[in-house]
Design a protein around this motif. Structure first.
Motif, PDB file in Angstrom:
ATOM      1  N   ILE A  24       1.740   6.348 -10.313  1.00  0.00           N
ATOM      2  CA  ILE A  24       0.651   5.495  -9.834  1.00  0.00           C
ATOM      3  C   ILE A  24       0.298   4.439 -10.873  1.00  0.00           C
ATOM      4  CG2 ILE A  24      -1.837   5.513  -9.358  1.00  0.00           C
ATOM      5  CD1 ILE A  24      -1.310   8.092  -7.743  1.00  0.00           C
ATOM      6  N   GLU A  25       0.257   4.841 -12.137  1.00  0.00           N
ATOM      7  CA  GLU A  25       0.002   3.874 -13.209  1.00  0.00           C
ATOM      8  C   GLU A  25       1.007   2.738 -13.185  1.00  0.00           C
ATOM      9  OE1 GLU A  25      -0.257   4.963 -17.397  1.00  0.00           O
ATOM     10  OE2 GLU A  25      -1.666   6.540 -16.839  1.00  0.00           O
ATOM     11  N   LYS A  46       0.849  -1.194   0.000  1.00  0.00           N
ATOM     12  CA  LYS A  46       0.000   0.000   0.000  1.00  0.00           C
ATOM     13  C   LYS A  46       0.887   1.247   0.000  1.00  0.00           C
ATOM     14  CE  LYS A  46      -3.847   2.259   2.405  1.00  0.00           C
ATOM     15  NZ  LYS A  46      -4.450   2.670   1.135  1.00  0.00           N
ATOM     16  N   LEU A 101       3.060   1.733 -10.723  1.00  0.00           N
ATOM     17  CA  LEU A 101       3.020   0.923  -9.497  1.00  0.00           C
ATOM     18  C   LEU A 101       1.826  -0.034  -9.503  1.00  0.00           C
ATOM     19  CD1 LEU A 101       4.000   3.681  -6.905  1.00  0.00           C
ATOM     20  CD2 LEU A 101       5.400   1.701  -7.570  1.00  0.00           C
ATOM     21  N   ASN A 102       0.660   0.473  -9.882  1.00  0.00           N
ATOM     22  CA  ASN A 102      -0.523  -0.387  -9.893  1.00  0.00           C
ATOM     23  C   ASN A 102      -0.432  -1.462 -10.966  1.00  0.00           C
ATOM     24  OD1 ASN A 102      -1.754   0.869  -7.718  1.00  0.00           O
ATOM     25  ND2 ASN A 102      -2.877   2.337  -8.977  1.00  0.00           N
ATOM     26  N   HIS A 157       0.912  -3.261  -7.073  1.00  0.00           N
ATOM     27  CA  HIS A 157       0.853  -2.507  -5.825  1.00  0.00           C
ATOM     28  C   HIS A 157      -0.486  -1.778  -5.708  1.00  0.00           C
ATOM     29  CE1 HIS A 157       5.050  -3.330  -5.066  1.00  0.00           C
ATOM     30  NE2 HIS A 157       5.354  -2.904  -6.283  1.00  0.00           N
ATOM     31  N   ASP A 158      -0.770  -1.305  -4.508  1.00  0.00           N
ATOM     32  CA  ASP A 158      -1.987  -0.542  -4.250  1.00  0.00           C
ATOM     33  C   ASP A 158      -1.580   0.904  -4.008  1.00  0.00           C
ATOM     34  OD1 ASP A 158      -4.390   0.518  -3.449  1.00  0.00           O
ATOM     35  OD2 ASP A 158      -4.500  -0.570  -1.551  1.00  0.00           O
ATOM     36  N   ALA A 159      -1.467   1.675  -5.092  1.00  0.00           N
ATOM     37  CA  ALA A 159      -0.990   3.055  -5.003  1.00  0.00           C
ATOM     38  C   ALA A 159      -2.152   4.016  -5.204  1.00  0.00           C
ATOM     39  CB  ALA A 159       0.085   3.310  -6.056  1.00  0.00           C
ATOM     40  N   ALA A 160      -2.257   4.988  -4.299  1.00  0.00           N
ATOM     41  CA  ALA A 160      -3.347   5.956  -4.357  1.00  0.00           C
ATOM     42  C   ALA A 160      -2.791   7.377  -4.345  1.00  0.00           C
ATOM     43  CB  ALA A 160      -4.291   5.754  -3.171  1.00  0.00           C
TER      44      ALA A 160
END
Length: 248
Positions: free
Chosen positions: A17-18, A2, A20-21, A25-28
């Motif tokens: 974010i693009e 996270k 990592l996800n 992964h759970d990137a916000a």
């Protein structure tokens, strides 16, 4: 894993974010647009809660010397407090190659202050210093105008694509903390007084050039290697010509 990305709606953050996800992964994102304001501290604790990794790729809304220092010092102190409360195990920040050797630049002084706070926070960290982005070439030129002429010093620098910057930050984020600095730069070392006019000309922007060893870069004079990464830097793969072609 996270991950919360401060500045996650911006140029680098959205790409980060693009990436990592896409790798599971759970990137916000966290930014004023999502209700997280690191300068006022509004929404910071809520944004960071539960994160294993905090990544800061945010930037000051004003580059005036006092404003930018206030932004990075205040925002970083707020983020450090939130990270400690949340038990964040890895603090990643995007910084600038050369900020530690150019104290006459207000912006680079502010980035150095940000780095110092992170290093002294007690949280495991990785600082990624990047060179200038291809995307900022016109902005650098505009800042270098004096009396209608382009004043540039005959020094080397090593600009890179923003997408390669996000890749370098993504790798640091997914990896273990190094408790130190990693540098990244473009694949080609170029002369500032040659590269910028050529890039402008390619866009039909022809300006009269003055090659000036004392020309200032955002408030500071440059030595030949001031903005060039060291020998251990990880270089991006995207050349300027490839980047231009990708924009067509």
């Amino acid at each position: 894993m996270k991950i919360v990305v401060i500045g996650g709606t911006g140029r680098i953050g959205s790409r980060l974010i693009e990436k990592l996800n896409a790798h599971g992964h759970d990137a916000a994102p966290a930014s004023p647009q999502t209700g997280c304001n690191t300068l006022t501290n509004e929404g910071v604790d809520a944004a960071v809660a539960g994160a294993e990794v905090l990544v800061d790729v945010s930037n000051s809304p004003s580059f005036a010397d006092d404003d930018v220092l206030k932004f990075f010092v205040t925002a970083t102190n707020n983020l450090i407090a939130a990270a400690k409360a949340a038990g964040v195990g890895h603090y990643v920040a995007l910084s600038v190659v050369g900020n530690d050797r150019l104290p006459d630049s207000g912006y680079l002084r502010a980035k150095a202050a940000q780095e110092k706070l992170i290093k002294e926070s007690g949280i495991d960290y990785t600082i990624v210093r990047a060179t200038q982005f291809f995307e900022f070439t016109t902005a650098i030129a505009d800042e270098s105008m004096i009396d209608g002429k382009l004043h540039l010093p005959p020094v080397h620098y090593q600009p890179m694509a923003a997408d390669d910057v996000s890749t370098a930050v993504a790798r640091a984020t997914a990896g273990s903390p190094v408790n130190g600095v990693r540098e990244t730069g473009g694949p080609d070392r170029v002369r500032m007084d040659e590269f910028i006019p050529a890039a402008l000309k390619g866009n039909g922007d022809i300006r009269e050039l003055v090659v000036d060893p004392h020309a200032k870069y955002f408030g500071t004079e440059l030595a030949n290697d001031s903005l060039v990464p060291g020998p251990d830097a990880v270089l991006g793969a995207t050349t300027y010509d490839t980047w231009v072609e990708s924009k067509r």
